[in-house]
Design an enzyme around this catalytic site. Structure first.
Site, PDB file in Angstrom:
ATOM      1  N   ALA A 195       0.846  -1.211   0.103  1.00  0.00           N
ATOM      2  CA  ALA A 195      -0.123   0.074  -0.130  1.00  0.00           C
ATOM      3  C   ALA A 195       0.816   1.295  -0.057  1.00  0.00           C
ATOM      4  O   ALA A 195       1.986   1.314   0.393  1.00  0.00           O
ATOM      5  CB  ALA A 195      -1.065  -0.032   1.048  1.00  0.00           C
ATOM      6  N   SER A 196       0.338   2.282  -0.435  1.00  0.00           N
ATOM      7  CA  SER A 196       0.960   3.610  -0.504  1.00  0.00           C
ATOM      8  C   SER A 196       2.146   3.613  -1.398  1.00  0.00           C
ATOM      9  O   SER A 196       3.101   4.474  -1.096  1.00  0.00           O
ATOM     10  CB  SER A 196       1.011   4.151   0.930  1.00  0.00           C
ATOM     11  OG  SER A 196      -0.209   4.233   1.634  1.00  0.00           O
ATOM     12  N   ARG A 197       2.314   2.791  -2.175  1.00  0.00           N
ATOM     13  CA  ARG A 197       3.630   2.581  -2.959  1.00  0.00           C
ATOM     14  C   ARG A 197       4.744   2.106  -2.198  1.00  0.00           C
ATOM     15  O   ARG A 197       5.991   2.560  -2.738  1.00  0.00           O
ATOM     16  CB  ARG A 197       3.944   3.850  -3.830  1.00  0.00           C
ATOM     17  CG  ARG A 197       2.599   3.971  -5.035  1.00  0.00           C
ATOM     18  CD  ARG A 197       2.471   2.856  -5.870  1.00  0.00           C
ATOM     19  NE  ARG A 197       1.514   3.177  -6.930  1.00  0.00           N
ATOM     20  CZ  ARG A 197       0.420   2.658  -7.172  1.00  0.00           C
ATOM     21  NH1 ARG A 197      -0.296   2.094  -6.139  1.00  0.00           N
ATOM     22  NH2 ARG A 197      -0.513   2.940  -8.060  1.00  0.00           N
ATOM     23  N   LEU A 198       4.670   1.884  -0.910  1.00  0.00           N
ATOM     24  CA  LEU A 198       5.659   1.402  -0.272  1.00  0.00           C
ATOM     25  C   LEU A 198       5.971   0.015  -0.402  1.00  0.00           C
ATOM     26  O   LEU A 198       5.987  -0.837   0.539  1.00  0.00           O
ATOM     27  CB  LEU A 198       5.645   1.875   1.407  1.00  0.00           C
ATOM     28  CG  LEU A 198       5.535   3.427   1.515  1.00  0.00           C
ATOM     29  CD1 LEU A 198       5.079   3.819   2.907  1.00  0.00           C
ATOM     30  CD2 LEU A 198       6.813   3.919   1.111  1.00  0.00           C
TER      31      LEU A 198
END
Length: 219
Positions: A195-198
């Site tokens: 999630a959240s490009r992490l």
């Protein structure tokens, strides 16, 4: 955006929050970890899970890429087969280094490989060629891969000529200009969407003969 056209910058796909890849999750070596993820991709019913993007570059460093099917892997590396006179074959000779990407998008996973390229031995090429369908064998003889042809009819005529040439041949021999290439990994990165490009990016990197280290990369 105009009309029904969707601008790619507006496209969003949030990855699952409950997926992840930790150092504790990894197998002892890249080969074991690839075994696990490849088995997962097959079990998930992904179309052609052995499809991979192969990136090569010519002697001047100009890159090219295409999708190729993986036909074997073991601790020595990843093997695919091609016409050695094709663009990728010629580039692998002039600049023997390549990158592979396995884009398992439905699973929010990628595997990225980089390393030197070598030809497999002739016996391995001939064994694989003998396992191919006869039509694919004839196609290998008919196609001057990556070269310009005048039209489709020229390709069809070349196939008919190959079929006539080998009408009584059993088995059909492997063309001398056709064979396997093995990418011997110096790094193998396992990428898991988060999630959240992490995203989680864990890389096995060769640091000495038979010696690997595991590194976490920032997403």
């Amino acid at each position: 955006m105009t009309g029904d056209t969707v601008h790619p910058a507006a496209m969003r796909n949030e990855y699952a929050a409950d997926l992840g890849l930790s150092e504790a999750d990894l197998a002892a070596d890249w080969h074991g970890q690839f075994d696990r993820w490849f088995a997962d991709a097959v079990a998930a019913g992904l179309p052609e899970p052995n499809a991979m993007v192969v990136g090569t570059a010519d002697a001047a460093g100009r890159p090219s890429a295409r999708t190729v099917l993986l036909k074997g892997y073991d601790p020595r590396g990843f093997v695919f087969f091609t016409n050695y006179e094709s663009r990728k074959g010629a580039e692998a000779t002039a600049n023997p280094y390549a990158s592979l990407v396995f884009p398992w998008f439905p699973m929010q996973r990628q595997v990225v490989v980089a390393g030197p390229v070598e030809r497999v031995d002739r016996a391995e090429t001939e064994a694989y060629f003998a396992s191919r369908p006869r039509g694919s064998q004839l196609g290998a003889w008919a196609s001057t891969q990556s070269r310009v042809v005048p039209d489709r009819s020229a390709l069809d005529a070349a196939y008919r000529a190959a079929a006539e040439r080998f009408a009584d041949a059993e088995p059909i021999p492997a063309p001398p200009h056709w064979g396997g290439l093995r990418v011997r990994p110096e790094s193998v990165e396992f990428w898991q969407g988060r999630a959240s490009r992490l995203h989680d990016r864990l890389r096995f990197r060769l640091v000495g003969p038979g010696e690997w280290t595991v590194e976490r990369l920032a997403p």
